[in-house]
Design an enzyme around this catalytic site. Structure first.
Site, short mmCIF file in Angstrom:
data_model
loop_
_atom_site.label_atom_id
_atom_site.label_comp_id
_atom_site.label_asym_id
_atom_site.label_seq_id
_atom_site.Cartn_x
_atom_site.Cartn_y
_atom_site.Cartn_z
N LYS A 175 0.86 -1.11 0.00
CA LYS A 175 -0.01 -0.10 -0.09
C LYS A 175 0.84 1.21 -0.01
O LYS A 175 1.50 1.58 1.00
CB LYS A 175 -0.92 -0.24 1.20
CG LYS A 175 -1.96 -1.27 1.10
CD LYS A 175 -2.84 -1.31 2.58
CE LYS A 175 -1.77 -1.43 3.77
NZ LYS A 175 -2.75 -1.93 4.95
N THR A 216 -8.23 3.13 7.30
CA THR A 216 -7.97 2.65 5.90
C THR A 216 -7.56 1.26 5.64
O THR A 216 -8.02 0.48 4.84
CB THR A 216 -7.07 3.80 5.10
OG1 THR A 216 -5.95 4.03 5.88
CG2 THR A 216 -8.01 5.14 4.98
N GLY A 217 -6.45 0.84 6.59
CA GLY A 217 -5.88 -0.45 6.30
C GLY A 217 -6.60 -1.48 6.69
O GLY A 217 -6.87 -2.43 5.86
#
Length: 272
Positions: A175, A216-217
């Site tokens: 990411k 988000t992760g």
């Protein structure tokens, strides 16, 4: 009678509801799956950070897992905060007996910089947990923790992916959200790299000017697991997960005095 795909999250609780088990279950529901949970730790957490964390005993984690898997069954699993070497080893052992796809999010620190994984657990993540993964989804800070590689350009993500794949996951999704916005090959985009060592898929989305990005992760990994439970290929699932989390970031909202959460229900609100 319609039975939705069953997805299990093995992770810690975020009392503020922005990340962890809470984000995972919201994501799974938003994507039409039945979310289930194995709680590994409880945190006192809000928009400002993590004020405390308490790990659950390994036998409690093992009992939750067996309770769900032996009766209800799972079609995909996602792991998050595992805290200690003992819990990492316990979960890795449990996952080794599954045929369902596994998404490993090797959570090391919170969005606020709070440690969520003991340094002594890193060897267990490398040697026991990552080999169970269908897909590993480290961010750039976690790549540095696990491999020592510090990525500063999108092209440098290839080296990071190679290093993560060497630990045994079938796919690595690196990411790039922490990549500097001005990185020449990022062009102001949020760039992720998905690879199995043979094929590469670059996932790009506009970089939103939004500081409310808590969770988000967790959200990306849970969305990926949800799509794998539907039977998507890994590249299909990753593309769908990227689209979902990008929309959630764009719709992120202020909650409390610090970093607010992404909006897991953005598609539901967009439909109205």
């Amino acid at each position: 009678m319609h039975t939705p795909p069953r997805v299990l999250t093995v992770a810690g609780s975020d009392s503020g509801g922005g990340a962890g088990i809470q984000a995972d279950l919201k994501t799974m529901l938003a994507l039409g799956t039945h979310g289930m949970s194995v709680l590994t730790a409880v945190t006192a957490q809000n928009s400002l950070g993590v004020q405390g964390a308490w790990e659950l005993p390994a036998e409690a984690v093992r009992a939750q897992f067996r309770s769900v898997v032996d009766d209800i069954g799972v079609q995909a699993v996602k792991t998050g905060m595992l805290s200690s070497a003992e819990l990492v080893g316990t979960v890795a052992e449990l996952l080794a007996g599954l045929s369902a796809p596994v998404v490993v999010d090797p959570v090391g620190v919170s969005k606020h910089g709070d440690a969520l994984l003991a340094a002594s657990a890193l060897d267990a993540v490398r040697g026991a947990l990552l080999p169970t993964a269908t897909v590993a989804t480290p961010n750039l800070d976690e790549v540095a923790q696990l491999t020592g590689i510090r990525v500063r350009t999108a092209d440098g993500m290839r080296r990071a992916a190679e290093a993560i794949l060497a630990f045994g996951p079938r796919w690595a999704l690196i990411k790039g959200g922490h990549l500097p916005a001005g990185a020449p090959d990022a062009a102001g985009e949020a760039v992720d790299l998905l690879t199995d060592g043979a094929q590469e898929h670059w996932l790009r989305a506009p970089r939103h000017d939004n500081r409310h990005t808590h969770g988000t992760g967790c959200t990306l990994a849970s969305a990926l697991a949800a799509r794998l439970a539907y039977g998507d290929t890994v590249p299909q699932a990753a593309a769908a997960a990227k689209e979902y989390v990008s929309g959630a970031i764009a719709a992120g909202f202020r909650l409390g005095a610090g970093i607010g959460p992404v909006d897991h229900g953005w598609r539901l609100r967009a439909a109205h």
